[in-house]
Enzyme design. Structure first.
Site, mmCIF file in Angstrom:
data_model
loop_
_atom_site.group_PDB
_atom_site.id
_atom_site.type_symbol
_atom_site.label_atom_id
_atom_site.label_comp_id
_atom_site.label_asym_id
_atom_site.label_seq_id
_atom_site.Cartn_x
_atom_site.Cartn_y
_atom_site.Cartn_z
ATOM 1 N N THR B 138 28.765 -13.981 -82.755
ATOM 2 C CA THR B 138 29.795 -12.725 -82.448
ATOM 3 C C THR B 138 29.897 -11.672 -83.547
ATOM 4 O OG1 THR B 138 32.166 -12.443 -82.571
ATOM 5 C CG2 THR B 138 31.493 -14.840 -83.325
ATOM 6 N N ASP B 140 32.271 -10.067 -84.345
ATOM 7 C CA ASP B 140 33.677 -10.015 -84.758
ATOM 8 C C ASP B 140 33.689 -11.036 -85.926
ATOM 9 O OD1 ASP B 140 34.235 -8.079 -83.037
ATOM 10 O OD2 ASP B 140 35.155 -9.782 -81.700
#
Lengths: 429, 429
Positions: B138, B140
């Protein structure tokens, strides 16, 4: 003919690029070995620095520093969006005379060429020996005479790499994607997105250029047809794409902003039942500006992309994934990702400007002439400032596919050597 | 304990990254040498491909192809935003049993870990031997337990390089610039912009993170103070930055979209004097969507940035240059610009997932544990799926400066090795 003794000024102007400092360093390097040129004054923020006599001494800078500066995006001396008035050109000329400046190098686009041209004419009229040279730079690639402009290749590499990655992303999670690319009047940079393609069904599937007006309905229908065929669609849209439905040939982005302006105007006039404050959000998002040259600024604003995404989603059915990205300033400033040939040529046009200025008794702009033959090669030459000033060029018809929303092999052949190789892609399916 | 005989499935899920294919190739490579695993089925578009039995045979692919795929951004098998229902997990489990699948590798974020966890529980309840492994990815960087996630380092390198270039651009043509970075809940990627700084007055000058709610007025005042001091300002804003004035802690981007929605609602109710069609332009630009997981999609929409630029311009006086760019999908998909360490670790977590699955009798998610000491080094371990599923983590307080709009040295020390060196910059002034 002998080399004129005196000092030199160099300045940078307009939107920076990732290789404009190559040109600056090219000028500095070439002048370093010229004993007849005493001082090389670097003007801070272009004409503003000349008018305000804000100069940086550019002789005697170490090779290491120059090398680092050359590889740094943006204008190391600072840039400016100012187009001087005649009066200001006269003031600049006075500053030059006062500092015994005999060489003026101005790195920029066609507006910079015009500035150099006006100063040049003033010097001629005053019988003051001044060699004014324009050093070309622009990511838009819209200067006349030259085959292409330093700055374009790197911006094109960024756009092509962004679109190649985005197309792979769109394969992973199929949907409709719109990428908005810089270029108010010329479609070169948007067209460069076509270099992203490797396989037959690779995006960009549609390329909308300022040179081919189009209606919003046509874009919708084109996108729908690609989506029907491939289950996905990646469309690249120039920020300057012209609205074919507009009577005065304005860009689609401007049509949308005018729709916002129209709403606000109606709200201001009446709009009983809707409090004025409720419109503030729209006022802020839709802000339209003009630059000092009177051009409406659309660049980088997300409104065109967001509107197009919303429009296509609404027209083609609410369940589709439709998204837009606007590449913005990254196209001209992204660090560490230049085209090698572009960096080299950026350096060369700076050096050549000095050589031409020393070796002839006229003004000029450096032009690159592509040599015939299989291998890409460039010869550097000069043209008169007047030939490059003011007017710009667009993509030729030979570069645009008959459909109006794609480029031709001729464009790919033209652009590929300027961009250099892109990272290769691999596939499992 | 012996290796279970049978087949394996691998799939990719969620937003692609530039190194998610490294992990896929890591899984493929590690399984290639395991005679007990007969087939390795690549599921097209994650759980969708398992449900629909759309598989690609991944054994016997050439090294060259694998190497090319590993270096290609996006999900080579296709990805999916689908979070399967319990019923669908049961269907997937049935498919696995039918194909004698004993190993399931799912590359994705915390939702993917949850999917693997549900399937794992079903297998346990049915006493069917199945090793479910989650392979982390990810941009993020919000997965629990692990030090960081593959995909983050490359996205962070992109953001830091973009901001470094943009800051240089902002020095060239001083003004106020806002860059909107991905990250709905966690500020890691936005915080990574701080890596762009070299000199004291380099941007980003302000960093707004989802972890520190802020009002629009505070942003305005912060920007004004920086502009007052430096004559320019570069602010980086997470797309998920929380509106401190909102009673329910919603993101600022959502507040703005709610203002648009409110305007349209008022217009729908009354608005005499303003024809309904005049509002269409706002309806299209302000489009708000929800994804399958119920999250409001703000990502990449230019509305937050455009609104902030318009707001700051209006509040601080109309003559300032204020502009916004929203980096969008380029952060997760840009071609040819990965962090080397991130690419390496992406590959490793794929390989390790296979090793852990073969060497133990439990499920798991691969975690990276940073080793103490001066030099950056990672040990790979496993944790239970349940520890990674559902919940996410945010930036810790130790990473956020007391001002709330900057990061600490601790964050820089954490992030720098994951990103690797950025291109160096040089200056003349």
């Amino acid at each position: 003919m002998s080399v004129v003794k005196g000092n030199a000024i160099v300045g940078q102007s307009g939107g920076p690029t990732t290789v404009i400092n190559q040109s600056l360093v090219g000028v500095i390097e070439a002048i370093a070995g010229v004993p007849e040129i005493g001082h090389l004054f670097g003007a801070r923020h272009g004409v503003k620095g000349i008018l305000g006599e804000q100069f940086v001494d550019l002789k005697g800078i170490s090779k290491d520093t120059l090398s680092a500066v050359a590889n740094t995006p943006s204008a190391a001396l600072g840039s400016v969006r100012k187009k001087p008035t005649r009066e200001e050109c006269l003031q600049m000329f006075e500053v030059m005379k006062r500092h015994d400046v005999r060489y003026f190098f101005y790195i920029g686009g066609n507006d910079s060429a015009e500035t150099a041209n006006i100063v040049n004419t003033m010097a001629q009229e005053a019988d003051y020996e001044l060699r004014c040279f324009h050093v070309p730079k622009t990511i838009d690639n819209d200067l006349k005479v030259t085959d292409h402009c330093p700055g374009f290749g790197s911006a094109a590499k960024f756009v092509a790499s962004a679109v190649r990655g985005d197309d792979l992303d769109n394969r992973s999670l199929p949907g409709i994607k719109i990428d908005v690319v810089m270029g108010r009047h010329a479609g070169f940079l948007t067209a460069a997105a076509a270099l992203a393609r490797v396989r037959d069904d690779d995006g960009p599937h549609l390329i909308y250029l300022p040179e081919r007006p189009v209606t919003r309905e046509q874009i919708r229908d084109d996108v729908a047809a690609v989506y029907q065929r491939l289950g996905r669609c990646l469309a690249v849209v120039s920020e300057g794409v012209v609205d074919a439905a507009s009577p005065n040939g304005q860009p689609l982005g401007e049509s949308i902003k005018h729709e916002i302006a129209h709403l606000i105007e109606l709200a201001d006039k009446g709009g009983a039942g809707v409090p004025q404050e409720a419109f503030n959000v729209v006022r802020l998002i839709g802000g339209v500006e003009c630059d000092a040259h009177g051009n409406i600024q659309l660049s980088g604003s997300g409104v065109l992309g967001d509107w197009l995404a919303g429009y296509i989603k609404k027209e083609l059915g609410g369940k589709l994934r439709v998204r837009a990205d606007t590449f913005g300033y990254l196209q001209r400033s992204f660090m560490g990702f230049v085209s090698e040939i572009d960096a080299h040529e950026g350096r060369m046009v700076g050096r050549k400007a000095v050589q031409f200025a020393l070796g002839s008794d006229s003004d000029g702009s450096v032009v690159m002439i592509r040599q015939p033959g299989c291998d890409y090669s460039i010869e550097y030459s000069r043209t008169c400032l007047a030939n490059v000033a003011k007017e710009t060029k667009s993509l030729s018809d030979a570069c645009i596919a008959p459909s109006g929303h794609d480029v031709t092999q001729a464009f790919l052949d033209y652009a590929r050597p300027l961009v250099g190789p892109l990272a290769p892609a691999g596939w499992l399916v």
